[in-house]
Design an enzyme around this catalytic site. Structure first.
Site, short mmCIF file in Angstrom:
data_model
loop_
_atom_site.label_atom_id
_atom_site.label_comp_id
_atom_site.label_asym_id
_atom_site.label_seq_id
_atom_site.Cartn_x
_atom_site.Cartn_y
_atom_site.Cartn_z
N SER A 70 36.27 10.38 69.60
CA SER A 70 35.66 9.06 69.52
C SER A 70 34.15 9.13 69.73
O SER A 70 33.62 10.07 70.32
CB SER A 70 36.27 8.11 70.56
OG SER A 70 37.62 7.85 70.28
N HIS A 121 50.45 15.36 70.49
CA HIS A 121 51.61 15.89 69.78
C HIS A 121 51.31 17.06 68.86
O HIS A 121 52.23 17.64 68.29
CB HIS A 121 52.35 14.77 69.02
CG HIS A 121 51.54 14.07 67.98
ND1 HIS A 121 51.98 12.90 67.37
CD2 HIS A 121 50.36 14.35 67.42
CE1 HIS A 121 51.09 12.51 66.48
NE2 HIS A 121 50.10 13.37 66.50
N ASP A 152 55.33 13.94 72.23
CA ASP A 152 55.15 12.69 71.49
C ASP A 152 54.60 11.63 72.43
O ASP A 152 55.33 11.07 73.25
CB ASP A 152 56.49 12.26 70.89
CG ASP A 152 56.36 11.06 69.96
OD1 ASP A 152 55.32 10.37 70.00
OD2 ASP A 152 57.30 10.81 69.18
N GLY A 153 53.31 11.35 72.30
CA GLY A 153 52.65 10.42 73.21
C GLY A 153 53.17 9.00 73.12
O GLY A 153 52.99 8.21 74.06
#
Length: 234
Positions: A70, A121, A152-153
């Site tokens: 980001s 992930h 897997d978040g």
């Protein structure tokens, strides 16, 4: 890239300056104030450790596998939104931890006994993030104050919850119930919600009476919170 300390400090000052500029010009349609705690955390992390393309530019940068780190102003926004919770947190969770930058920033702002967890992930990004953090902040890994897992978040990281803070770095069509369930009473979840082109940051507070308070803030554009196969193609 820039290896000498003086040059790095100049560029980190410019990053903080660019965030202040966004604040002053009102680009977001909302005012953001950078606290001393957040400023010091951002200055203490060299963004060049976490991305190779234009690390000192205030914009998202690719880190591979259709993922970006980001923009600094969004890191600042996340830290400000979660700061009051992080300062007294026993545990935090960064979903879609990617480069590891924000997971490290959480660890740095939390109390000495707090643990910052990341979940990503894509296994290769987990390895990359650990290498990134090891360059200048390996003590957070060796002390296990910071831990990153491949999983897997969307399902959170139940075995280490519940969490005082949860941050999600990708946009969900709807808020995953698993993440709400893993948020402590009194905790805060920050997540981008909505389809591409109509996404907004959602701050979700779990009140002590069990009430869920939802506040919509910025309009944003994030990659979708999706499966590894969809995102990375395997």
């Amino acid at each position: 890239f820039f290896n000498d300390t003086a040059t790095t400090e100049i560029y980190t000052e410019q990053i903080v300056g660019s965030v202040r500029c966004v604040q002053e010009t009102g680009t977001w349609g909302t005012q953001m104030v950078i606290s001393k705690e957040v400023e010091e955390v951002m200055k203490g992390i060299d963004r060049a450790d976490f991305c190779t393309d234009d690390p000192y530019v205030d914009s998202p940068q690719p880190i591979g596998y259709n993922v970006t780190i980001s923009a600094p102003h969004m890191h600042a926004y996340a830290l400000e939104a979660l700061k009051d919770h992080l300062l007294q947190a026993e545990s935090s969770l960064d979903v879609g931890s990617g480069s590891g930058y924000l997971t490290l920033a959480f660890a740095k702002i939390m109390p000495p006994n707090g643990v910052s967890y990341g979940v990503e992930h894509i296994q290769e990004l987990v390895k990359d993030s650990i290498r990134n953090i090891s360059k200048n902040h390996s003590e957070y890994l060796t002390s296990q104050k910071l831990r990153i897992f491949a999983d897997d978040g969307r399902l959170g990281l139940k075995q280490y919850g519940p969490y005082d803070c949860i941050h999600v770095g990708a946009a969900a069509e709807q808020v995953p119930q698993e993440l709400l369930d893993q948020l402590k009473v009194g905790g805060r979840l920050m997540i981008p919600v909505g389809p591409r082109g109509n996404q907004y940051i959602c701050l979700i507070d779990k009140e002590k009476d069990g009430w869920i308070n939802v506040t919509k803030t910025l309009n944003v554009s994030y990659v979708p919170l999706t499966s590894r196969k969809y995102q990375a193609g395997y």
